[in-house]
Design a protein around this motif. Structure first.
Motif, short mmCIF file in Angstrom:
data_model
loop_
_atom_site.label_atom_id
_atom_site.label_comp_id
_atom_site.label_asym_id
_atom_site.label_seq_id
_atom_site.Cartn_x
_atom_site.Cartn_y
_atom_site.Cartn_z
N SER A 1 0.81 -1.21 0.00
CA SER A 1 0.00 0.00 0.00
C SER A 1 0.85 1.27 0.00
CB SER A 1 -1.00 0.00 1.16
OG SER A 1 -0.36 -0.33 2.35
N LEU A 2 2.07 1.19 0.59
CA LEU A 2 2.91 2.41 0.59
C LEU A 2 4.40 2.10 0.71
CD1 LEU A 2 2.94 5.68 1.00
CD2 LEU A 2 3.41 5.07 3.36
N SER B 1 2.38 1.36 -10.50
CA SER B 1 1.89 1.86 -9.21
C SER B 1 1.29 3.24 -9.39
CB SER B 1 3.07 1.97 -8.24
OG SER B 1 3.92 3.01 -8.66
N LYS B 2 0.78 3.80 -8.30
CA LYS B 2 0.40 5.22 -8.31
C LYS B 2 1.55 5.96 -7.62
CE LYS B 2 -4.37 3.84 -8.15
NZ LYS B 2 -5.50 3.50 -7.27
N ILE C 1 5.17 5.73 -3.32
CA ILE C 1 4.65 4.70 -4.22
C ILE C 1 3.45 4.05 -3.54
CG2 ILE C 1 5.27 2.65 -5.59
CD1 ILE C 1 7.11 5.19 -5.99
N LYS C 2 2.27 4.14 -4.19
CA LYS C 2 1.07 3.57 -3.57
C LYS C 2 0.49 2.49 -4.48
CE LYS C 2 -0.34 7.78 -1.18
NZ LYS C 2 -1.13 8.98 -1.41
N ASP C 3 -0.27 1.61 -3.86
CA ASP C 3 -1.03 0.59 -4.62
C ASP C 3 -0.19 -0.16 -5.63
OD1 ASP C 3 -3.37 0.90 -3.39
OD2 ASP C 3 -4.26 2.26 -4.87
N LEU C 4 0.89 -0.73 -5.16
CA LEU C 4 1.80 -1.43 -6.06
C LEU C 4 1.09 -2.58 -6.79
CD1 LEU C 4 4.65 -1.84 -7.13
CD2 LEU C 4 5.15 -3.22 -5.11
#
Ligand SMILES: Nc1ncnc2c1ncn2[C@@H]1O[C@H](COP(=O)(O)OP(=O)(O)O)[C@@H](O)[C@H]1O
Ligand SMILES: [Mg+2]
Length: 432
Positions: free
Chosen positions: A53-54, A107-108, A147-150
């Motif tokens: 998630s992060l 990712s986002k 980096i989110k939502d890998l």
């Protein structure tokens, strides 16, 4: 109609990301390496949910200007290399210009960055590799990558990830390798809002090892150094009392880059044969400095494999130096005899108990042992029918649970003790 089509850049990046970004730890490694290349001396790594998630990496390095940030997420964009010849003088961790574009495609991604020349920083948000936001913001000098939502857009890759624990271990290993290799940088690692470790960044390798691997590991290292015309080696090898059942703590850095070279591991290990138990491995932290034109680092996208152009020179010198250091500092481990206590069972008299209970006058004084060649004590009139022999298995001996009281002497009749050590017995069955 032609069937061959050029892939669009986003698909190319996703395919390329497969090589560089296998799991969360790959992102942690790439981002830290970028911070190191930006000359940061403070790097903070935060992860949530094993990095899925992060992942947030914050540094106080050079930062990126607006123009640089616009290009940084393009494939093959790098500030570290212009021509292939530059590889011959490349001392940076990165040079392929692939990491940021790969990360952004799976990712986002959010980035905040500011150089010391700029009054304001820049914030960029990328989704699926595309910039969706790009605006000035107030920011400290340096860079923060979030980096989110890998793998939100690559569900198959996400499915192949291991358990939270295993992925966290990969991350811990990646940070440990980079922190030991860069003792002059202060690293802080925060996992699920808890600080896991901080290194001082004092430049002292053993202090960093102390902070990461603990006191016991840190104190078992010996320093070695080699200097030849073509390379320099400095580092630490474990003494013969410090070893592991795996190769997890063998750290090799060539021009500060962590690499794996099984031949070097073997050469080091060979010097320890007969000094440490079999199937155990020494620990080492070795830093090799060599002219970059003498190595090939561009063998694998993760750059963990390298090739020395004249490897025998490195290997032979290393073997000799370790042999010398080990022979000079060989450590004989102390045995703590207090752990090998004899046990007592109340009801069965032991031979030495019987001896101890005898009238002191009949025992031979200690001083006489040295004067006489044989000291013989006559037990012939004692009753040994209930005596048993006991093995001296201390509680801390790691044997399987054997029956400690062995067996009685069915036919042997002890008649005395020689040298206070040997029991003299006669075979009562054969007595005529
Ligand atoms: N933390 C950072 N600080 C400053 N610049 C950075 C940072 N991360 C990336 N960059 C810039 O972005 C470029 C692209 O990064 P990357 O895709 O990792 O490729 P490479 O590291 O191989 O050059 C780098 O060459 C560098 O100029
Ligand atoms: Mg990079």
């Amino acid at each position: 109609m032609s069937k061959i089509k050029l892939l669009d850049p986003n698909t190319i990046s996703k395919i390329a990301a497969g090589e560089v970004i296998e799991r969360p730890s790959s992102i942690v490694k790439e981002l830290i390496e970028n911070s190191i290349d930006a000359n940061a001396n403070q790097i903070t790594i935060e992860i949530q949910d094993s990095g899925i998630s992060l992942i947030r990496v914050t540094d106080n390095g050079e930062g990126m200007s607006k123009d640089d940030l616009e290009l940084a997420f393009e494939r093959h964009s790098t500030s570290k290399l212009r021509t292939i010849e530059d590889l011959n003088s490349c001392f940076t961790m990165g040079f392929r210009g692939e990491a940021l574009s790969s990360i952004a495609s799976v990712s986002k991604t959010e980035v905040l960055s500011r150089t010391k020349e700029d009054l304001a920083g820049i914030k960029a948000i990328l989704i699926d590799g595309e910039v969706v936001e790009f605006e000035p913001v107030g920011a400290p000098i340096g860079t923060t990558m979030i980096i989110k939502d890998l793998f939100y857009n690559l569900p198959v890759r996400k499915k192949f990830l291991k358990s939270k624990n295993v992925e966290e271990n990969y991350i811990m290993n990646a940070i440990t390798k980079l922190a030991i290799g860069n003792p002059d940088i202060s690293f802080k690692y925060i996992k699920d809002n808890k600080v896991v470790f901080t290194t001082m960044g004092s430049g002292n390798v053993i202090n960093t090892v102390f902070q990461l691997l603990g006191k016991n590991n840190a104190k078992g290292f010996k320093q070695i150094s080699i200097e030849t015309d073509s390379f320099k080696l400095q580092g630490f090898i474990s003494d013969n009392t410090l070893y592991r059942s795996n190769r997890n703590h063998q750290y090799l850095y060539v021009n500060k880059r962590y690499v794996v070279d099984y031949r070097i591991s073997k050469i080091v290990e060979n010097q320890y044969s007969s000094l440490i138990p079999i199937n155990r491995y020494p620990l080492f932290i070795l830093f090799i400095s060599i002219d970059p034109s003498q190595i090939d680092v561009n063998i694998h996208p993760t750059k963990q494999e390298i090739k020395f152009i004249s490897d025998t020179l490195v290997y032979e010198n290393l073997g000799k130096a370790i042999k010398k250091e080990l022979s000079e500092s060989f450590n004989i481990p102390k045995v703590d005899f207090s752990t090998h206590k004899k046990e007592k069972k109340d009801n069965i008299p032991l031979i030495w108990d019987i001896e101890a209970s005898k009238d002191r006058d009949t025992l031979v004084a200690e001083s006489e042992v040295s004067k006489e060649t044989i000291v013989f004590k006559d037990f012939s009139n004692l009753d040994f029918s209930n005596a048993s022999v006991k093995e001296d298995l201390g509680e801390e001996t790691n044997y399987p649970d054997v029956e400690k009281t062995v067996k009685k002497f069915p036919s042997l009749r002890p008649v005395g003790i020689v040298f206070k050590t040997y029991i003299l017995a006669e075979d009562s069955l054969n007595q005529s």
